[in-house]
Design a protein around this motif. Structure first.
Motif, short mmCIF file in Angstrom:
data_model
loop_
_atom_site.label_atom_id
_atom_site.label_comp_id
_atom_site.label_asym_id
_atom_site.label_seq_id
_atom_site.Cartn_x
_atom_site.Cartn_y
_atom_site.Cartn_z
N PHE A 6 0.78 -1.31 0.07
CA PHE A 6 0.07 0.03 -0.03
C PHE A 6 0.94 1.41 -0.03
O PHE A 6 1.95 1.26 0.48
N ARG A 7 0.39 2.36 -0.66
CA ARG A 7 1.23 3.56 -0.74
C ARG A 7 0.08 4.78 -0.74
O ARG A 7 -0.86 4.79 -1.32
N SER A 8 0.61 5.51 0.00
CA SER A 8 -0.27 6.86 0.04
C SER A 8 0.29 7.89 -0.91
O SER A 8 1.23 7.91 -1.38
N VAL A 9 -0.91 8.18 -1.85
CA VAL A 9 -0.32 9.01 -3.10
C VAL A 9 -1.78 10.06 -2.95
O VAL A 9 -2.80 9.95 -3.10
N GLY A 10 -1.24 11.33 -2.45
CA GLY A 10 -1.98 12.53 -2.38
C GLY A 10 -3.09 12.06 -1.10
O GLY A 10 -2.57 11.55 0.01
N SER A 11 -4.29 12.16 -1.49
CA SER A 11 -5.43 11.71 -0.48
C SER A 11 -5.88 10.17 -0.43
O SER A 11 -6.87 10.02 -0.11
N SER A 12 -5.14 9.56 -1.49
CA SER A 12 -5.49 8.31 -1.96
C SER A 12 -4.60 7.14 -1.00
O SER A 12 -3.48 7.71 -0.90
N VAL A 13 -4.99 6.05 -0.74
CA VAL A 13 -4.21 4.96 -0.42
C VAL A 13 -4.50 3.71 -1.47
O VAL A 13 -5.49 3.17 -1.73
N LEU A 14 -3.38 3.68 -2.04
CA LEU A 14 -3.47 2.70 -3.37
C LEU A 14 -2.81 1.30 -2.94
O LEU A 14 -1.73 1.25 -2.34
N HIS A 15 -3.40 0.30 -3.49
CA HIS A 15 -3.15 -1.00 -3.48
C HIS A 15 -2.35 -1.57 -4.54
O HIS A 15 -2.94 -1.19 -5.65
N TYR A 16 -1.09 -1.97 -4.48
CA TYR A 16 -0.37 -2.34 -5.73
C TYR A 16 0.37 -3.56 -5.71
O TYR A 16 0.70 -4.11 -4.40
N CYS A 17 0.99 -4.22 -6.70
CA CYS A 17 1.60 -5.16 -6.70
C CYS A 17 2.90 -4.62 -7.62
O CYS A 17 2.96 -4.57 -8.89
N ASP A 18 4.15 -4.78 -7.11
CA ASP A 18 5.29 -4.47 -7.70
C ASP A 18 6.29 -5.46 -7.92
O ASP A 18 6.76 -5.87 -6.80
N THR A 19 6.27 -6.23 -9.08
CA THR A 19 6.95 -7.38 -9.07
C THR A 19 7.72 -7.76 -10.37
O THR A 19 7.95 -6.64 -11.10
N GLY A 20 8.32 -8.75 -10.68
CA GLY A 20 8.77 -9.15 -11.90
C GLY A 20 10.59 -8.69 -11.57
O GLY A 20 11.01 -8.66 -10.68
N LYS A 21 11.18 -8.44 -12.88
CA LYS A 21 12.69 -8.15 -12.87
C LYS A 21 12.54 -6.87 -12.41
O LYS A 21 12.33 -5.67 -13.20
N ALA A 22 13.34 -6.66 -11.29
CA ALA A 22 13.51 -5.21 -10.95
C ALA A 22 14.14 -4.21 -11.78
O ALA A 22 13.63 -3.07 -11.61
N ASP A 23 14.93 -4.53 -12.32
CA ASP A 23 15.94 -3.78 -13.44
C ASP A 23 15.40 -3.94 -14.82
O ASP A 23 16.17 -3.24 -15.67
N GLY A 24 14.27 -4.35 -15.06
CA GLY A 24 14.00 -4.83 -16.28
C GLY A 24 13.08 -3.46 -16.85
O GLY A 24 12.45 -2.56 -15.80
N PRO A 25 12.59 -3.37 -17.98
CA PRO A 25 11.67 -2.36 -18.38
C PRO A 25 10.31 -2.44 -17.91
O PRO A 25 10.15 -3.54 -17.61
N ALA A 26 9.82 -1.39 -17.57
CA ALA A 26 8.53 -1.33 -17.04
C ALA A 26 7.29 -1.60 -17.82
O ALA A 26 7.29 -0.85 -18.62
N LEU A 27 6.39 -2.65 -17.18
CA LEU A 27 5.00 -2.49 -17.57
C LEU A 27 4.22 -2.26 -16.62
O LEU A 27 4.15 -3.01 -15.43
N VAL A 28 3.07 -1.43 -16.78
CA VAL A 28 2.19 -1.05 -15.72
C VAL A 28 0.93 -1.41 -16.45
O VAL A 28 0.44 -1.22 -17.49
N PHE A 29 0.08 -1.88 -15.48
CA PHE A 29 -1.49 -2.54 -15.70
C PHE A 29 -2.53 -1.50 -14.83
O PHE A 29 -2.39 -1.67 -13.72
N SER A 30 -3.44 -1.32 -15.71
CA SER A 30 -4.51 -0.62 -15.06
C SER A 30 -5.78 -1.25 -15.40
O SER A 30 -6.19 -1.66 -16.81
N ASN A 31 -6.64 -1.68 -14.37
CA ASN A 31 -7.75 -2.69 -14.64
C ASN A 31 -9.17 -1.76 -14.85
O ASN A 31 -9.39 -0.68 -14.99
N SER A 32 -10.18 -2.53 -15.18
CA SER A 32 -11.29 -2.05 -15.65
C SER A 32 -12.21 -1.85 -14.57
O SER A 32 -12.05 -2.19 -13.44
N LEU A 33 -13.53 -1.31 -14.80
CA LEU A 33 -14.55 -1.13 -13.81
C LEU A 33 -15.17 -2.41 -13.41
O LEU A 33 -15.52 -3.19 -14.02
N GLY A 34 -15.17 -2.25 -12.06
CA GLY A 34 -15.78 -3.45 -11.40
C GLY A 34 -14.49 -4.69 -11.21
O GLY A 34 -15.01 -5.81 -10.95
N THR A 35 -13.39 -4.47 -11.27
CA THR A 35 -12.52 -5.72 -11.24
C THR A 35 -11.40 -4.84 -10.41
O THR A 35 -11.14 -3.81 -10.41
#
Length: 268
Positions: A6-35
């Motif tokens: 969990f990370r505080s970002v502004g007035s939000s607290v966001l749940h996230y998963c930071d995984t994979g190859k730490a020094d690899g190029p980044a892929l970021v995924f954002s989910n759909s409504l209701g998921t």
């Protein structure tokens, strides 16, 4: 690996998963409504050996929280940018599904330093009509998500999937119905308010636009129309799937994403 985190970002607290190859190029995924971010796991896991993977729940979904009054797509893009800044992620390929794709478009316009390329799956620059979204908002705030769940499943997943995989169908339905109704309605309202035709037409970064041939929520003509607004966009239609190709056809989604990443020199 960071999961769950969990990370505080502004007035939000966001749940996230930071995984994979730490020094690899980044892929970021954002989910759909209701998921929550698990909707992307089958695809994201395929790149864990070569890329740094960031998955996140947006406000009002999963385990993330934050102000919901007058929520906008810009607010959700700011949340994503704040989390990426906090984690030191830049020059990422940002993959967004449905409203996640709207967040991706807004983020690319507002913070181009964070985004090297986009994957816009089953989304558009403007989704639905005001009347349709207001009816959805009223129904959810008055009766909760359960009464609309079967209709949503028909949009999310093809008839073949629903008939042949009843256990999986039950799981995805449970994800939907356990979403906070107020959070769901707030994101519906944000989608209703947003028309990104003007800003999306200014984007020039490499973009892969994915449609499902049986998607009634964001049908292929809408996805193609969005792709036509972006100078360096490529359109792909996956046959036989509805609104969630990453669930119905993860192997095909991985294949298309792999080809795109190779094209733009982002790992793989």
């Amino acid at each position: 690996m960071s999961y769950p985190a969990f990370r505080s970002v502004g007035s939000s607290v966001l749940h996230y998963c930071d995984t994979g190859k730490a020094d690899g190029p980044a892929l970021v995924f954002s989910n759909s409504l209701g998921t929550d971010f698990r909707v992307w796991r089958a695809v994201a896991d395929a790149f864990a050996g070569t890329h740094r993977i960031l998955l996140m729940d947006k406000r009002g979904h999963g385990l993330s929280s934050g102000p919901l009054d007058e929520l906008t797509i810009g607010d959700l893009a700011d949340d994503a940018a704040g989390l990426m800044d906090a984690l030191g992620i830049k020059n990422a390929v940002f993959a967004g599904l449905s409203v996640g794709g709207m967040i991706a478009q807004k983020l690319a316009a507002q913070r181009p330093d964070l985004v090297k390329g986009l994957v816009l799956s089953n989304t558009g620059h403007k989704i639905g009509t005001d009347d349709v979204w207001q009816a959805r908002i009223d129904a959810v705030l008055n009766g909760g998500i359960e009464p609309i769940a079967d209709a949503v499943m028909e949009r999310w997943l093809s008839e073949e999937f629903r008939k042949s995989r009843p256990v999986d169908l039950a799981g995805w339905r449970a994800m939907l119905t356990r979403t906070d109704a107020v959070g769901y309605a707030a994101v519906c309202r944000a989608i209703k308010m947003e028309d990104m035709t003007a800003t999306t037409s200014t984007l020039t970064l490499p973009t892969l636009c994915i449609a499902g041939s049986r998607d009634g929520s964001t049908p292929p003509p809408l996805v193609r129309e969005m792709a036509d607004l972006i100078a360096n966009a490529r359109f792909v239609e996956i046959d036989g799937v509805a609104h969630l190709p990453c669930v119905e056809a993860p192997d095909r989604t991985v294949s298309e994403l792999t080809s795109f990443l190779k094209e733009i020199g982002h790992g793989c």
